[in-house]
Scaffold this motif. Sequence first.
Motif, PDB file in Angstrom:
ATOM      1  N   ILE A  72       3.741   1.300  13.045  1.00  0.00           N
ATOM      2  CA  ILE A  72       3.173   1.671  11.747  1.00  0.00           C
ATOM      3  C   ILE A  72       3.491   0.609  10.704  1.00  0.00           C
ATOM      4  N   LEU A  73       4.707   0.047  10.756  1.00  0.00           N
ATOM      5  CA  LEU A  73       5.066  -1.020   9.821  1.00  0.00           C
ATOM      6  C   LEU A  73       4.145  -2.231   9.988  1.00  0.00           C
ATOM      7  N   GLY A  74       3.831  -2.563  11.236  1.00  0.00           N
ATOM      8  CA  GLY A  74       2.933  -3.687  11.490  1.00  0.00           C
ATOM      9  C   GLY A  74       1.526  -3.429  10.979  1.00  0.00           C
ATOM     10  N   LYS A  75       1.040  -2.204  11.190  1.00  0.00           N
ATOM     11  CA  LYS A  75      -0.297  -1.857  10.699  1.00  0.00           C
ATOM     12  C   LYS A  75      -0.351  -1.935   9.183  1.00  0.00           C
ATOM     13  N   ARG A  76       0.699  -1.400   8.529  1.00  0.00           N
ATOM     14  CA  ARG A  76       0.716  -1.435   7.066  1.00  0.00           C
ATOM     15  C   ARG A  76       0.805  -2.870   6.563  1.00  0.00           C
ATOM     16  N   GLN A  77       1.579  -3.695   7.250  1.00  0.00           N
ATOM     17  CA  GLN A  77       1.712  -5.089   6.846  1.00  0.00           C
ATOM     18  C   GLN A  77       0.375  -5.820   6.943  1.00  0.00           C
ATOM     19  N   ARG A  78      -0.375  -5.566   8.015  1.00  0.00           N
ATOM     20  CA  ARG A  78      -1.680  -6.208   8.162  1.00  0.00           C
ATOM     21  C   ARG A  78      -2.664  -5.723   7.101  1.00  0.00           C
ATOM     22  N   LEU A  79      -2.634  -4.423   6.797  1.00  0.00           N
ATOM     23  CA  LEU A  79      -3.519  -3.900   5.755  1.00  0.00           C
ATOM     24  C   LEU A  79      -3.165  -4.471   4.386  1.00  0.00           C
ATOM     25  N   LEU A  80      -1.873  -4.599   4.105  1.00  0.00           N
ATOM     26  CA  LEU A  80      -1.464  -5.165   2.818  1.00  0.00           C
ATOM     27  C   LEU A  80      -1.857  -6.638   2.719  1.00  0.00           C
ATOM     28  N   ALA A  81      -1.770  -7.367   3.821  1.00  0.00           N
ATOM     29  CA  ALA A  81      -2.192  -8.771   3.809  1.00  0.00           C
ATOM     30  C   ALA A  81      -3.693  -8.868   3.546  1.00  0.00           C
ATOM     31  N   TYR A  82      -4.459  -7.986   4.168  1.00  0.00           N
ATOM     32  CA  TYR A  82      -5.906  -7.960   3.941  1.00  0.00           C
ATOM     33  C   TYR A  82      -6.217  -7.644   2.483  1.00  0.00           C
ATOM     34  N   LEU A  83      -5.527  -6.649   1.947  1.00  0.00           N
ATOM     35  CA  LEU A  83      -5.783  -6.237   0.570  1.00  0.00           C
ATOM     36  C   LEU A  83      -5.372  -7.323  -0.421  1.00  0.00           C
ATOM     37  N   SER A  84      -4.283  -8.029  -0.133  1.00  0.00           N
ATOM     38  CA  SER A  84      -3.852  -9.084  -1.055  1.00  0.00           C
ATOM     39  C   SER A  84      -4.838 -10.250  -1.067  1.00  0.00           C
ATOM     40  N   LYS A  85      -5.478 -10.509   0.069  1.00  0.00           N
ATOM     41  CA  LYS A  85      -6.480 -11.573   0.105  1.00  0.00           C
ATOM     42  C   LYS A  85      -7.778 -11.146  -0.569  1.00  0.00           C
ATOM     43  N   LYS A  86      -8.129  -9.875  -0.399  1.00  0.00           N
ATOM     44  CA  LYS A  86      -9.408  -9.399  -0.908  1.00  0.00           C
ATOM     45  C   LYS A  86      -9.375  -9.122  -2.409  1.00  0.00           C
ATOM     46  N   ASN A  87      -8.342  -8.404  -2.869  1.00  0.00           N
ATOM     47  CA  ASN A  87      -8.275  -8.035  -4.283  1.00  0.00           C
ATOM     48  C   ASN A  87      -6.810  -7.986  -4.702  1.00  0.00           C
ATOM     49  N   ARG A  88      -6.351  -9.053  -5.324  1.00  0.00           N
ATOM     50  CA  ARG A  88      -4.939  -9.197  -5.677  1.00  0.00           C
ATOM     51  C   ARG A  88      -4.496  -8.168  -6.723  1.00  0.00           C
ATOM     52  N   VAL A  89      -5.384  -7.787  -7.631  1.00  0.00           N
ATOM     53  CA  VAL A  89      -5.025  -6.843  -8.693  1.00  0.00           C
ATOM     54  C   VAL A  89      -4.749  -5.464  -8.108  1.00  0.00           C
ATOM     55  N   ARG A  90      -5.639  -4.987  -7.233  1.00  0.00           N
ATOM     56  CA  ARG A  90      -5.426  -3.682  -6.602  1.00  0.00           C
ATOM     57  C   ARG A  90      -4.190  -3.698  -5.719  1.00  0.00           C
ATOM     58  N   TYR A  91      -3.928  -4.840  -5.078  1.00  0.00           N
ATOM     59  CA  TYR A  91      -2.738  -4.988  -4.238  1.00  0.00           C
ATOM     60  C   TYR A  91      -1.469  -4.841  -5.072  1.00  0.00           C
ATOM     61  N   LYS A  92      -1.404  -5.546  -6.191  1.00  0.00           N
ATOM     62  CA  LYS A  92      -0.219  -5.475  -7.059  1.00  0.00           C
ATOM     63  C   LYS A  92      -0.024  -4.059  -7.601  1.00  0.00           C
ATOM     64  N   GLU A  93      -1.115  -3.403  -7.974  1.00  0.00           N
ATOM     65  CA  GLU A  93      -1.036  -2.036  -8.491  1.00  0.00           C
ATOM     66  C   GLU A  93      -0.512  -1.080  -7.418  1.00  0.00           C
ATOM     67  N   LEU A  94      -0.992  -1.241  -6.199  1.00  0.00           N
ATOM     68  CA  LEU A  94      -0.561  -0.377  -5.098  1.00  0.00           C
ATOM     69  C   LEU A  94       0.905  -0.604  -4.756  1.00  0.00           C
ATOM     70  N   ILE A  95       1.329  -1.858  -4.738  1.00  0.00           N
ATOM     71  CA  ILE A  95       2.726  -2.186  -4.455  1.00  0.00           C
ATOM     72  C   ILE A  95       3.642  -1.552  -5.506  1.00  0.00           C
ATOM     73  N   GLY A  96       3.244  -1.634  -6.761  1.00  0.00           N
ATOM     74  CA  GLY A  96       4.047  -1.051  -7.828  1.00  0.00           C
ATOM     75  C   GLY A  96       4.091   0.461  -7.762  1.00  0.00           C
ATOM     76  N   ARG A  97       2.961   1.073  -7.428  1.00  0.00           N
ATOM     77  CA  ARG A  97       2.904   2.532  -7.386  1.00  0.00           C
ATOM     78  C   ARG A  97       3.706   3.101  -6.219  1.00  0.00           C
ATOM     79  N   LEU A  98       3.678   2.409  -5.082  1.00  0.00           N
ATOM     80  CA  LEU A  98       4.398   2.896  -3.907  1.00  0.00           C
ATOM     81  C   LEU A  98       5.855   2.458  -3.890  1.00  0.00           C
ATOM     82  N   ASP A  99       6.213   1.537  -4.758  1.00  0.00           N
ATOM     83  CA  ASP A  99       7.580   1.028  -4.843  1.00  0.00           C
ATOM     84  C   ASP A  99       8.020   0.411  -3.513  1.00  0.00           C
ATOM     85  N   ILE A 100       7.193  -0.509  -3.011  1.00  0.00           N
ATOM     86  CA  ILE A 100       7.540  -1.240  -1.797  1.00  0.00           C
ATOM     87  C   ILE A 100       7.543  -2.726  -2.122  1.00  0.00           C
ATOM     88  N   ARG A 101       8.209  -3.487  -1.272  1.00  0.00           N
ATOM     89  CA  ARG A 101       8.311  -4.925  -1.507  1.00  0.00           C
ATOM     90  C   ARG A 101       7.001  -5.627  -1.193  1.00  0.00           C
TER      91      ARG A 101
END
Length: 90
Positions: A56-85
């Motif tokens: 599950i950690l690997g799947k989440r990591q791949r999804l976060l990498a995809y999201l950071s490449k596609k839309n950096r603003v939504r990625y930063k917002e999601l990281i802040g809301r979930l309180d993950i590194r």
Amino acid sequence: MIKNPFSGIILKEENKDNRGSAEFQVVSFTNRIRRLTSHLELHKKDYLSQRGLRKILGKRQRLLAYLSKKNRVRYKELIGRLDIRETKIR
């Protein structure tokens, strides 16, 4: 098993029509990760759950990498809301 009281709140905020979005999947993976982590604190030798957690950690990591490449603003917002590194980009 100790449950995280904040994990259900995040899912209720999400729109039910948008379950396939990367953000929703990251939120659901994060909730599962938190549940498995609390389970593994009690059951240290549950190796099958450890394997599932790593998958599950690997799947989440791949999804976060995809999201950071596609839309950096939504990625930063999601990281802040979930309180993950922030993930390291290769």
